[in-house]
Design a protein around this motif. Structure first.
Motif, PDB file in Angstrom:
ATOM      1  N   PHE A   1      46.815  36.391  46.590  1.00  0.00           N
ATOM      2  CA  PHE A   1      46.355  36.501  45.369  1.00  0.00           C
ATOM      3  C   PHE A   1      45.374  35.512  44.800  1.00  0.00           C
ATOM      4  CE2 PHE A   1      46.591  35.594  40.839  1.00  0.00           C
ATOM      5  CZ  PHE A   1      46.809  36.920  40.000  1.00  0.00           C
ATOM      6  N   GLU A   2      45.665  34.321  45.396  1.00  0.00           N
ATOM      7  CA  GLU A   2      44.689  33.176  45.156  1.00  0.00           C
ATOM      8  C   GLU A   2      43.209  33.504  45.788  1.00  0.00           C
ATOM      9  OE1 GLU A   2      48.688  32.493  44.309  1.00  0.00           O
ATOM     10  OE2 GLU A   2      47.909  33.126  46.252  1.00  0.00           O
ATOM     11  N   ARG A   3      43.195  34.291  46.644  1.00  0.00           N
ATOM     12  CA  ARG A   3      41.835  34.597  47.386  1.00  0.00           C
ATOM     13  C   ARG A   3      40.845  35.490  46.416  1.00  0.00           C
ATOM     14  NH1 ARG A   3      40.841  36.924  53.417  1.00  0.00           N
ATOM     15  NH2 ARG A   3      38.585  36.706  53.301  1.00  0.00           N
ATOM     16  N   GLY A   4      41.469  36.117  45.531  1.00  0.00           N
ATOM     17  CA  GLY A   4      40.819  37.052  44.777  1.00  0.00           C
ATOM     18  C   GLY A   4      40.035  36.336  43.422  1.00  0.00           C
ATOM     19  N   ASN A   5      39.449  37.116  42.587  1.00  0.00           N
ATOM     20  CA  ASN A   5      39.072  36.540  41.354  1.00  0.00           C
ATOM     21  C   ASN A   5      39.992  37.023  40.322  1.00  0.00           C
ATOM     22  OD1 ASN A   5      37.604  35.827  38.876  1.00  0.00           O
ATOM     23  ND2 ASN A   5      36.287  37.663  39.017  1.00  0.00           N
ATOM     24  N   ALA A   6      40.853  35.933  39.960  1.00  0.00           N
ATOM     25  CA  ALA A   6      41.817  36.141  38.713  1.00  0.00           C
ATOM     26  C   ALA A   6      41.577  35.629  37.448  1.00  0.00           C
ATOM     27  CB  ALA A   6      43.112  35.060  39.253  1.00  0.00           C
ATOM     28  N   VAL A   7      40.305  35.537  36.992  1.00  0.00           N
ATOM     29  CA  VAL A   7      39.733  35.080  35.983  1.00  0.00           C
ATOM     30  C   VAL A   7      39.434  36.261  34.992  1.00  0.00           C
ATOM     31  CG1 VAL A   7      37.594  34.136  34.578  1.00  0.00           C
ATOM     32  CG2 VAL A   7      38.563  33.122  36.581  1.00  0.00           C
ATOM     33  N   GLY A   8      40.007  36.424  33.762  1.00  0.00           N
ATOM     34  CA  GLY A   8      40.060  37.495  33.047  1.00  0.00           C
ATOM     35  C   GLY A   8      38.762  37.713  32.095  1.00  0.00           C
ATOM     36  N   ASP A   9      38.691  38.770  31.368  1.00  0.00           N
ATOM     37  CA  ASP A   9      37.558  38.951  30.362  1.00  0.00           C
ATOM     38  C   ASP A   9      37.451  37.758  29.407  1.00  0.00           C
ATOM     39  OD1 ASP A   9      37.124  41.463  31.674  1.00  0.00           O
ATOM     40  OD2 ASP A   9      38.421  42.763  30.009  1.00  0.00           O
ATOM     41  N   ASP A  10      38.535  36.986  29.285  1.00  0.00           N
ATOM     42  CA  ASP A  10      38.309  35.770  28.392  1.00  0.00           C
ATOM     43  C   ASP A  10      37.832  34.611  29.085  1.00  0.00           C
ATOM     44  OD1 ASP A  10      40.671  35.289  29.594  1.00  0.00           O
ATOM     45  OD2 ASP A  10      41.996  35.240  28.022  1.00  0.00           O
ATOM     46  N   GLY A  11      37.624  34.618  30.105  1.00  0.00           N
ATOM     47  CA  GLY A  11      37.201  33.723  30.968  1.00  0.00           C
ATOM     48  C   GLY A  11      38.173  32.487  31.469  1.00  0.00           C
ATOM     49  N   LYS A  12      39.484  32.948  31.228  1.00  0.00           N
ATOM     50  CA  LYS A  12      40.704  32.351  31.715  1.00  0.00           C
ATOM     51  C   LYS A  12      41.347  32.929  32.769  1.00  0.00           C
ATOM     52  CE  LYS A  12      41.159  30.712  27.058  1.00  0.00           C
ATOM     53  NZ  LYS A  12      42.065  30.527  25.696  1.00  0.00           N
TER      54      LYS A  12
ATOM     55  N   GLY B   1      44.168  34.448  34.760  1.00  0.00           N
ATOM     56  CA  GLY B   1      45.130  35.422  34.512  1.00  0.00           C
ATOM     57  C   GLY B   1      46.091  35.882  35.461  1.00  0.00           C
ATOM     58  N   GLY B   2      46.849  37.170  35.114  1.00  0.00           N
ATOM     59  CA  GLY B   2      47.848  37.650  36.279  1.00  0.00           C
ATOM     60  C   GLY B   2      47.305  38.987  36.921  1.00  0.00           C
TER      61      GLY B   2
ATOM     62  N   GLY C   1      33.746  46.432  39.995  1.00  0.00           N
ATOM     63  CA  GLY C   1      34.905  46.821  39.232  1.00  0.00           C
ATOM     64  C   GLY C   1      36.109  47.389  40.202  1.00  0.00           C
ATOM     65  N   GLY C   2      35.874  47.572  41.606  1.00  0.00           N
ATOM     66  CA  GLY C   2      36.497  48.054  42.424  1.00  0.00           C
ATOM     67  C   GLY C   2      37.148  47.014  43.344  1.00  0.00           C
ATOM     68  N   GLY C   3      37.480  47.662  44.699  1.00  0.00           N
ATOM     69  CA  GLY C   3      38.061  46.606  45.651  1.00  0.00           C
ATOM     70  C   GLY C   3      39.735  46.663  45.570  1.00  0.00           C
ATOM     71  N   THR C   4      40.120  45.471  45.900  1.00  0.00           N
ATOM     72  CA  THR C   4      41.655  45.407  45.951  1.00  0.00           C
ATOM     73  C   THR C   4      41.928  44.820  44.475  1.00  0.00           C
ATOM     74  OG1 THR C   4      41.560  42.978  46.730  1.00  0.00           O
ATOM     75  CG2 THR C   4      41.668  44.555  48.483  1.00  0.00           C
ATOM     76  N   HIS C   5      42.964  45.306  44.011  1.00  0.00           N
ATOM     77  CA  HIS C   5      43.174  44.974  42.639  1.00  0.00           C
ATOM     78  C   HIS C   5      45.030  44.456  42.739  1.00  0.00           C
ATOM     79  CE1 HIS C   5      40.691  47.489  40.021  1.00  0.00           C
ATOM     80  NE2 HIS C   5      39.991  46.518  40.884  1.00  0.00           N
ATOM     81  N   GLU C   6      45.453  43.406  42.405  1.00  0.00           N
ATOM     82  CA  GLU C   6      46.796  43.100  42.268  1.00  0.00           C
ATOM     83  C   GLU C   6      47.137  42.333  40.853  1.00  0.00           C
ATOM     84  OE1 GLU C   6      49.571  40.217  45.013  1.00  0.00           O
ATOM     85  OE2 GLU C   6      47.356  40.034  45.332  1.00  0.00           O
ATOM     86  N   ASN C   7      48.386  43.042  40.534  1.00  0.00           N
ATOM     87  CA  ASN C   7      48.681  42.653  39.086  1.00  0.00           C
ATOM     88  C   ASN C   7      50.176  41.925  39.252  1.00  0.00           C
ATOM     89  OD1 ASN C   7      46.797  43.749  37.025  1.00  0.00           O
ATOM     90  ND2 ASN C   7      46.926  45.192  38.681  1.00  0.00           N
ATOM     91  N   ARG C   8      50.511  40.807  38.772  1.00  0.00           N
ATOM     92  CA  ARG C   8      51.770  40.061  38.627  1.00  0.00           C
ATOM     93  C   ARG C   8      52.666  40.722  37.270  1.00  0.00           C
ATOM     94  NH1 ARG C   8      49.529  33.951  40.136  1.00  0.00           N
ATOM     95  NH2 ARG C   8      49.915  34.195  42.211  1.00  0.00           N
ATOM     96  N   ASP C   9      53.777  40.188  37.530  1.00  0.00           N
ATOM     97  CA  ASP C   9      54.689  40.503  36.297  1.00  0.00           C
ATOM     98  C   ASP C   9      54.363  40.247  34.911  1.00  0.00           C
ATOM     99  OD1 ASP C   9      57.235  41.343  35.406  1.00  0.00           O
ATOM    100  OD2 ASP C   9      58.473  39.236  35.471  1.00  0.00           O
ATOM    101  N   GLY C  10      54.573  41.117  33.918  1.00  0.00           N
ATOM    102  CA  GLY C  10      53.983  40.911  32.761  1.00  0.00           C
ATOM    103  C   GLY C  10      52.578  41.488  32.432  1.00  0.00           C
TER     104      GLY C  10
END
Length: 308
Positions: free
Chosen positions: A55-66, A68-69, A116-125
């Protein structure tokens, strides 16, 4: 075709049933789509999962710039040989022709940048509000035509959420027309259009599975042209906030779960509003910057001062 390298990653039963898949795709409601189980060759699907990025290897920054999950990674060739094999396959004429046979859409173009594509990973919540995707490639004059998603979740229960939702009209409908659980090696292909409203519901994992995440690989395909009746002016991804659940009606006594759901919906709406205000502010700042901004300022000033 089944023996060619470009389609060797696809399970043979998929190619054998291409005509039936195409018929299902064309007639499906609420918009053209098809769900295909065991889409990839079993060993290949298992290898993708075994080499799925942290998870940490990808881009986890959301549309709000913070942070996210949700984590995404577009440069899949960096993930090792099996992902390089995937990339080689999906850009091959044989693979593109096969997807065309499954959907009836010919002349498909592979996106080498996986925008917009590639690997997608989503956490609980996590959840995703109903939306239609951007309709043109961001840097090319290509029409976006298909989303192809393969889920990589060997252990998943539909009751945990994270199900792909297909809506007829999220402005009016509280519930999707179809819900698809993200089961392992299940593929969903759907047409990208001005009515391809899709989302996924909130992930709510039980305590004993709290460490699981929702994993998938998302592939987007384009064409140089599309029927004139289906074209629209260029736009970005367009989101709609979810409607209140149908049971929240006059006379209903709110439960603790109802209150939590209402608060979540309000939080999502407020987040959407904040994002829109931030985008508006950024546009105004860009408008005011540089020589063009200064000339615009002088023009506005002259208009206000001399309009009488």
């Amino acid at each position: 075709m089944q023996g060619s390298p470009g389609v060797s990653i696809i399970h043979p039963h998929v190619l054998a049933s291409a005509d039936a898949c195409r018929a299902e795709f064309i007639s499906a409601a609420p918009f053209p789509h098809v769900v295909i189980d065991d889409f990839l060759a079993p060993d290949f699907a298992a290898a993708l999962l075994d080499n799925f990025p942290a998870f940490e290897r990808g881009n986890a920054v959301g549309d709000d710039g913070k942070p996210g999950g949700k984590s995404t990674l577009a440069k899949i060739r960096q993930l090792g040989p099996v992902w390089q094999q995937l990339d080689d396959a999906i850009q091959s004429p044989e693979f593109l022709e096969a997807v065309g046979r499954l959907t009836g859409i010919e002349g498909l173009i592979y996106d080498p940048w996986y925008l917009g594509g590639g690997t997608h990973e989503n956490r609980d919540g996590m959840s995703l509000d109903p939306h239609v995707d951007f309709n043109y490639h961001p840097s090319e004059r290509w029409h976006r035509r298909l989303n192809l998603i393969v889920y990589l979740n060997p252990e998943w229960d539909a009751q945990w959420g994270g199900c792909l939702e297909l809506f007829r009209d999220p402005h009016a409908d509280a519930r999707p027309a179809r819900s698809v659980a993200p089961a392992f090696n299940r593929c969903v292909i759907f047409e990208t259009s001005e009515r391809s409203w899709h989302a996924f519901d909130r992930i709510e994992l039980p305590p004993e599975h709290a460490g699981l995440t929702r994993r998938s690989v998302a592939l987007y395909f384009y064409t140089k042209d599309r029927p004139a009746a289906e074209t629209a002016p260029r736009h970005t991804t367009y989101y709609v906030n979810r409607q209140l659940p149908p049971h929240l009606d006059e006379g209903h006594t709110l439960t603790r779960g109802d209150v939590a759901e209402i608060r979540q919906l309000i939080e999502q709406r407020d987040g959407h509003i904040r994002m829109l205000y931030a985008e508006n502010t950024a546009l105004r700042q860009a408008q005011d910057a540089g020589l063009t901004g200064h000339l615009l300022y002088l023009a506005k000033r002259a208009f206000v001062r001399f309009r009488k």
